[in-house]
Every structure is written in C-alpha cells, then in structure tokens.
Design an enzyme around this catalytic site. Sequence first.
Site, short mmCIF file in Angstrom:
data_model
loop_
_atom_site.label_atom_id
_atom_site.label_comp_id
_atom_site.label_asym_id
_atom_site.label_seq_id
_atom_site.Cartn_x
_atom_site.Cartn_y
_atom_site.Cartn_z
N CYS A 71 10.59 -14.42 -6.01
CA CYS A 71 9.81 -14.70 -4.81
C CYS A 71 10.79 -14.79 -3.64
O CYS A 71 11.72 -15.61 -3.67
CB CYS A 71 9.10 -16.04 -5.02
SG CYS A 71 8.23 -16.65 -3.57
N CYS A 192 8.33 -9.05 0.02
CA CYS A 192 7.57 -10.09 -0.69
C CYS A 192 7.18 -9.47 -2.02
O CYS A 192 6.76 -8.30 -2.05
CB CYS A 192 6.33 -10.47 0.10
SG CYS A 192 5.13 -11.47 -0.82
N1 DGL Z 1 5.63 -13.48 -3.64
C1 DGL Z 1 6.18 -14.31 -2.67
C2 DGL Z 1 7.38 -13.68 -1.97
O1 DGL Z 1 8.04 -12.84 -2.53
C3 DGL Z 1 5.37 -15.01 -1.64
C4 DGL Z 1 3.94 -15.03 -1.54
C5 DGL Z 1 3.43 -16.36 -1.04
O2 DGL Z 1 3.33 -17.23 -1.88
O3 DGL Z 1 3.16 -16.49 0.16
O4 DGL Z 1 7.69 -14.02 -0.85
#
Ligand code: DGL
Length: 232
Positions: A71, A192
């Site tokens: 993430c 993301c």
């Molecule tokens: N998947 C997450 C990232 O790579 C973030 C998504 C979220 O929870 O806002 O930033």
Amino acid sequence: MTKVGFFDSGVGGTCILAAFRRLCPDVATEYLADSANGPYGNRPPEEIVRLSVANTEALLRRGCNVIVVACNTATAAAIDHLRAQFPAIPFVGIEPALKPAALRSKTGVVGVLATAGTFHGRLYNETKARFAAGVTVLAVVADEFVRLVEEWKGGPTEKPLAGAFRDRVERTVRAKVEPLLKAGADKIVLGCTHFPHLKPIIEQVCAGRAEVIDPSDAVARQIRKVLAARFP
Ligand code: DGL
C-alpha cells in the site's frame, strides 16, 4: 521457513501478491486486507501507523518473517516507524514509480494517480525533488478508483465487470485520466495498489497516447531480492 506477509487497506495489494506468486510460486504467503478500516487515503498518518503496526503484528502471529507493505499510503505514513519498531523484520514498501516515469518521459509531462496520503509523504516528495525536477508532474488524487475496486473485488464474491457497473468504471477512469492526456502526459503512474486492477481500462482510455506504469512486477522482484539477501 520463509513466509511473506502482505497487507493493504483492502484488496488493492493483491496485485503485488499476484506478481510475487508468478515470480516465486514456491514461497509461502499470507495476505491481510484491512477492509474494516480502509480506505486509508485520507486518514491522519498517526492512525495509519497504528493500523500498520496492528496489521504487521497479525501477520507475524501467522508466522510471516518478511512483511510487504502493499500500500503506497501505508508505506508513506508508516514504513519508517515499522522498521524502527520491528528491527529484526525485513520490510518492503511501495512508492509511486515517478523516477522511471520522469526519466522516460518525452513530453516532460507525467501524471501520477495516488491518494492524498501518498502525495503528502516524505518518500514521494523526495523522489519528486531528486528525479523529476525538470518535469511537470500532475498529481491527481483518485480515491474514486479505490472505492470502485473495493466494490468490484472487495466483497465475498467478485462483482462482474459488466453492464452499468463497467460503464461507471469507464466514466470514472476517463474523468481522471483524460485531463492528464490533454495536458500532454505521456506516462501515467499508478501510485496506489488498487489502480493496477483498473489497468486494462486505464490503457483503453489512454489508447496509446500514454504509457501506464504499473510497479507490481518491480516490487515482486524487490521482494525476491530481499529474500535472497536475508534468507540465502
Ligand atoms: N491501496 C492503497 C495504496 O496503495 C490505498 C487505498 C486507500 O486505502 O485509500 O495507496
């Protein structure tokens, strides 16, 4: 035995898990989707640190000895803290692939799609200052993509990407990506881990006008490198 634990605010990080499984199919893995507390994108950094510590502890209890912060938002807010709190554990994080995008851009305009938390983080801003100084970087918060991917894949069964739902996904992607293309971006960075799930649709909208940069395979190779160094 080596066991690699991955966590994200939801299903986003499964793109990193899938890339790692393709590369190292024999290594045991665990995936933790913190959907109860996601999305992380607009949470204050101290909350993301608290959640990331809890996710790490849960993965360690499941026998993991390497942790992938799958993430960008959690990496931005928490990776320094995690490394300090769990010094014996190797961590692999992820940040938007702005460096290769800036180096390869011919138009000198690069679009980055990510969360607000990622754009506020130290890693992103250091990379931008170091490698993208002469490039116009268009930073776009795309929280809508996170919600769509959760709606699509986050439930007990995956929703078919068809009909009215597909139209909504395409419209949402077009609304975010078209202005970047109009501004001359020839690289679109998926900053993301929810966004690689939408890559085919983002590419369809780009229609060859820009390269879509998905870091999943590069992160998978980095995990393999860390494993080879720490568990030879
Ligand atoms: N998947 C997450 C990232 O790579 C973030 C998504 C979220 O929870 O806002 O930033």
